[in-house]
Design a protein around this motif. Structure first.
Motif, mmCIF file in Angstrom:
data_model
loop_
_atom_site.group_PDB
_atom_site.id
_atom_site.type_symbol
_atom_site.label_atom_id
_atom_site.label_comp_id
_atom_site.label_asym_id
_atom_site.label_seq_id
_atom_site.Cartn_x
_atom_site.Cartn_y
_atom_site.Cartn_z
ATOM 1 N N GLN A 197 99.426 72.695 60.882
ATOM 2 C CA GLN A 197 98.909 71.429 60.362
ATOM 3 C C GLN A 197 97.424 71.289 60.665
ATOM 4 O O GLN A 197 96.659 70.815 59.820
ATOM 5 N N ASP A 198 97.002 71.706 61.864
ATOM 6 C CA ASP A 198 95.578 71.662 62.199
ATOM 7 C C ASP A 198 94.757 72.527 61.240
ATOM 8 O O ASP A 198 93.657 72.148 60.841
ATOM 9 N N GLU A 199 95.312 73.668 60.874
ATOM 10 C CA GLU A 199 94.603 74.597 59.987
ATOM 11 C C GLU A 199 94.613 74.148 58.523
ATOM 12 O O GLU A 199 93.629 74.342 57.811
ATOM 13 N N THR A 200 95.720 73.567 58.067
ATOM 14 C CA THR A 200 95.876 73.304 56.632
ATOM 15 C C THR A 200 95.920 71.839 56.249
ATOM 16 O O THR A 200 95.633 71.490 55.110
ATOM 17 N N ASN A 201 96.347 70.988 57.173
ATOM 18 C CA ASN A 201 96.604 69.580 56.866
ATOM 19 C C ASN A 201 97.536 69.454 55.651
ATOM 20 O O ASN A 201 97.417 68.540 54.846
ATOM 21 N N GLY A 202 98.458 70.392 55.540
ATOM 22 C CA GLY A 202 99.321 70.469 54.362
ATOM 23 C C GLY A 202 100.651 69.759 54.452
ATOM 24 O O GLY A 202 101.335 69.610 53.450
ATOM 25 N N PHE A 203 101.037 69.323 55.649
ATOM 26 C CA PHE A 203 102.339 68.661 55.796
ATOM 27 C C PHE A 203 102.183 67.156 55.707
ATOM 28 O O PHE A 203 101.301 66.575 56.334
ATOM 29 N N LEU A 204 103.043 66.522 54.952
ATOM 30 C CA LEU A 204 103.076 65.061 54.900
ATOM 31 C C LEU A 204 104.051 64.484 55.909
ATOM 32 O O LEU A 204 103.880 63.363 56.378
ATOM 33 N N ALA A 205 105.091 65.262 56.221
ATOM 34 C CA ALA A 205 106.115 64.756 57.130
ATOM 35 C C ALA A 205 106.806 65.902 57.855
ATOM 36 O O ALA A 205 106.854 67.027 57.359
ATOM 37 N N PHE A 206 107.328 65.556 59.020
ATOM 38 C CA PHE A 206 108.190 66.464 59.759
ATOM 39 C C PHE A 206 109.580 65.856 59.741
ATOM 40 O O PHE A 206 109.751 64.667 60.016
ATOM 41 N N ILE A 207 110.573 66.675 59.421
ATOM 42 C CA ILE A 207 111.954 66.210 59.364
ATOM 43 C C ILE A 207 112.762 67.006 60.387
ATOM 44 O O ILE A 207 113.171 68.134 60.119
ATOM 45 N N PRO A 208 112.979 66.454 61.583
ATOM 46 C CA PRO A 208 113.787 67.166 62.566
ATOM 47 C C PRO A 208 115.259 67.100 62.162
ATOM 48 O O PRO A 208 115.914 66.070 62.293
ATOM 49 N N LEU A 209 115.749 68.205 61.639
ATOM 50 C CA LEU A 209 117.110 68.238 61.118
ATOM 51 C C LEU A 209 118.126 68.398 62.252
ATOM 52 O O LEU A 209 117.950 69.205 63.152
#
Length: 141
Positions: free
Chosen positions: A16-28
Protein backbone atom coordinates in the motif's frame (compact mmCIF):
# COMPACT_ATOMS: atom_id res chain seq x y z
CA UNK A 1 -0.13 -18.59 13.02
CA UNK A 2 -0.10 -15.14 14.54
CA UNK A 3 3.38 -14.59 13.11
CA UNK A 4 2.16 -15.44 9.61
CA UNK A 5 -0.77 -13.06 9.98
CA UNK A 6 1.53 -10.21 11.00
CA UNK A 7 3.91 -11.02 8.14
CA UNK A 8 0.96 -10.86 5.74
CA UNK A 9 -0.20 -7.53 7.17
CA UNK A 10 3.33 -6.17 6.87
CA UNK A 11 3.47 -7.17 3.18
CA UNK A 12 0.11 -5.51 2.57
CA UNK A 13 1.22 -2.34 4.37
CA UNK A 14 4.38 -2.16 2.26
CA UNK A 15 2.43 -2.77 -0.96
CA UNK A 16 0.00 0.00 0.00
CA UNK A 17 2.88 2.38 0.76
CA UNK A 18 4.33 1.67 -2.68
CA UNK A 19 1.12 1.71 -4.74
CA UNK A 20 -1.70 3.27 -2.72
CA UNK A 21 -3.80 0.80 -4.69
CA UNK A 22 -5.99 -0.72 -1.98
CA UNK A 23 -9.27 0.86 -0.99
CA UNK A 24 -10.06 -1.63 1.74
CA UNK A 25 -8.75 -4.55 3.72
CA UNK A 26 -11.18 -7.40 4.31
CA UNK A 27 -9.97 -9.74 7.07
CA UNK A 28 -11.77 -12.92 6.06
CA UNK A 29 -12.88 -15.35 8.72
CA UNK A 30 -11.47 -18.86 8.32
CA UNK A 31 -14.05 -21.51 7.35
CA UNK A 32 -12.40 -24.90 6.73
CA UNK A 33 -15.45 -27.17 6.37
CA UNK A 34 -15.59 -29.08 3.05
CA UNK A 35 -12.08 -27.97 2.08
CA UNK A 36 -8.85 -29.91 1.67
CA UNK A 37 -7.66 -28.44 4.97
CA UNK A 38 -10.52 -30.06 6.86
CA UNK A 39 -9.35 -33.48 5.62
CA UNK A 40 -5.74 -32.93 6.70
CA UNK A 41 -6.36 -31.88 10.27
CA UNK A 42 -9.03 -30.86 12.73
CA UNK A 43 -8.90 -27.15 11.99
CA UNK A 44 -11.86 -25.13 13.20
CA UNK A 45 -13.18 -21.81 12.06
CA UNK A 46 -11.95 -18.63 13.69
CA UNK A 47 -13.75 -17.50 16.83
CA UNK A 48 -15.62 -14.23 17.11
CA UNK A 49 -12.91 -12.93 19.43
CA UNK A 50 -10.27 -13.88 16.84
CA UNK A 51 -12.21 -12.08 14.11
CA UNK A 52 -12.53 -8.92 16.22
CA UNK A 53 -8.83 -9.01 17.10
CA UNK A 54 -7.94 -9.30 13.41
CA UNK A 55 -10.09 -6.28 12.61
CA UNK A 56 -8.65 -4.21 15.49
CA UNK A 57 -5.04 -5.08 14.65
CA UNK A 58 -5.67 -4.41 10.96
CA UNK A 59 -7.08 -0.96 11.77
CA UNK A 60 -4.00 -0.08 13.82
CA UNK A 61 -1.36 -1.70 11.62
CA UNK A 62 -2.87 -0.83 8.25
CA UNK A 63 -3.42 2.84 8.98
CA UNK A 64 -2.56 3.47 5.33
CA UNK A 65 -5.71 1.61 4.21
CA UNK A 66 -8.72 3.92 4.01
CA UNK A 67 -11.24 1.20 4.93
CA UNK A 68 -11.43 -1.97 6.99
CA UNK A 69 -14.39 -4.20 6.23
CA UNK A 70 -16.36 -6.46 8.54
CA UNK A 71 -17.73 -8.96 6.05
CA UNK A 72 -21.06 -9.87 7.64
CA UNK A 73 -21.46 -12.95 5.44
CA UNK A 74 -18.48 -14.55 7.20
CA UNK A 75 -18.79 -13.23 10.74
CA UNK A 76 -22.52 -12.64 11.05
CA UNK A 77 -24.61 -9.55 11.57
CA UNK A 78 -24.15 -9.18 15.34
CA UNK A 79 -20.36 -9.53 15.22
CA UNK A 80 -20.27 -7.09 12.29
CA UNK A 81 -22.10 -4.57 14.45
CA UNK A 82 -19.51 -4.99 17.20
CA UNK A 83 -16.69 -4.81 14.63
CA UNK A 84 -17.78 -1.25 13.85
CA UNK A 85 -16.43 -0.39 17.32
CA UNK A 86 -13.23 -2.39 16.76
CA UNK A 87 -11.96 -0.51 13.73
CA UNK A 88 -14.18 -1.59 10.86
CA UNK A 89 -15.91 1.19 8.95
CA UNK A 90 -17.63 -0.96 6.32
CA UNK A 91 -19.88 -4.00 6.62
CA UNK A 92 -20.17 -4.75 2.93
CA UNK A 93 -23.52 -4.46 1.29
CA UNK A 94 -26.60 -6.32 0.31
CA UNK A 95 -26.07 -9.81 -0.94
CA UNK A 96 -28.64 -11.78 -2.92
CA UNK A 97 -27.24 -15.28 -2.28
CA UNK A 98 -23.78 -16.07 -0.96
CA UNK A 99 -22.71 -19.65 -1.63
CA UNK A 100 -18.92 -20.03 -1.35
CA UNK A 101 -18.56 -19.22 2.35
CA UNK A 102 -21.59 -21.32 3.20
CA UNK A 103 -20.13 -24.31 1.37
CA UNK A 104 -17.15 -23.95 3.74
CA UNK A 105 -19.38 -24.01 6.82
CA UNK A 106 -20.70 -20.50 7.38
CA UNK A 107 -23.94 -20.46 9.32
CA UNK A 108 -24.82 -16.82 8.69
CA UNK A 109 -27.64 -15.57 6.54
CA UNK A 110 -27.07 -15.97 2.80
CA UNK A 111 -28.72 -12.70 1.88
CA UNK A 112 -29.57 -9.33 3.35
CA UNK A 113 -31.97 -6.72 2.09
CA UNK A 114 -31.21 -3.01 2.00
CA UNK A 115 -33.63 -2.43 4.88
CA UNK A 116 -31.97 -5.12 7.01
CA UNK A 117 -28.54 -3.67 6.31
CA UNK A 118 -29.65 -0.14 7.22
CA UNK A 119 -31.24 -1.39 10.46
CA UNK A 120 -28.11 -3.39 11.38
CA UNK A 121 -25.86 -0.33 10.95
CA UNK A 122 -28.20 2.01 12.82
CA UNK A 123 -28.58 -0.48 15.70
CA UNK A 124 -24.78 -0.40 16.01
CA UNK A 125 -25.00 3.36 16.55
CA UNK A 126 -23.60 4.24 13.14
CA UNK A 127 -24.94 6.25 10.20
CA UNK A 128 -25.34 4.16 7.05
CA UNK A 129 -23.92 5.60 3.86
CA UNK A 130 -24.60 4.06 0.48
CA UNK A 131 -21.49 3.98 -1.69
CA UNK A 132 -20.24 2.55 -4.93
CA UNK A 133 -17.32 0.13 -5.35
CA UNK A 134 -14.82 2.99 -5.23
CA UNK A 135 -16.29 4.36 -1.97
CA UNK A 136 -17.93 7.35 -3.64
CA UNK A 137 -20.98 8.36 -1.62
CA UNK A 138 -24.24 7.71 -3.41
CA UNK A 139 -26.69 8.38 -0.62
CA UNK A 140 -26.52 9.18 3.09
CA UNK A 141 -29.34 7.67 5.11
Amino acid sequence: TLEERLEHLDMLREAQDETNGFLAFIPLSFHPKNTELSKISKLSRTSGVDDLKNIAVARCFLDNFPHIKAYWVMIGQKLSQIALSYGADDVDGTVKEEIITHMAGAETEQAMSREQLLRMIREAGRIPIERDTLYNVINSS
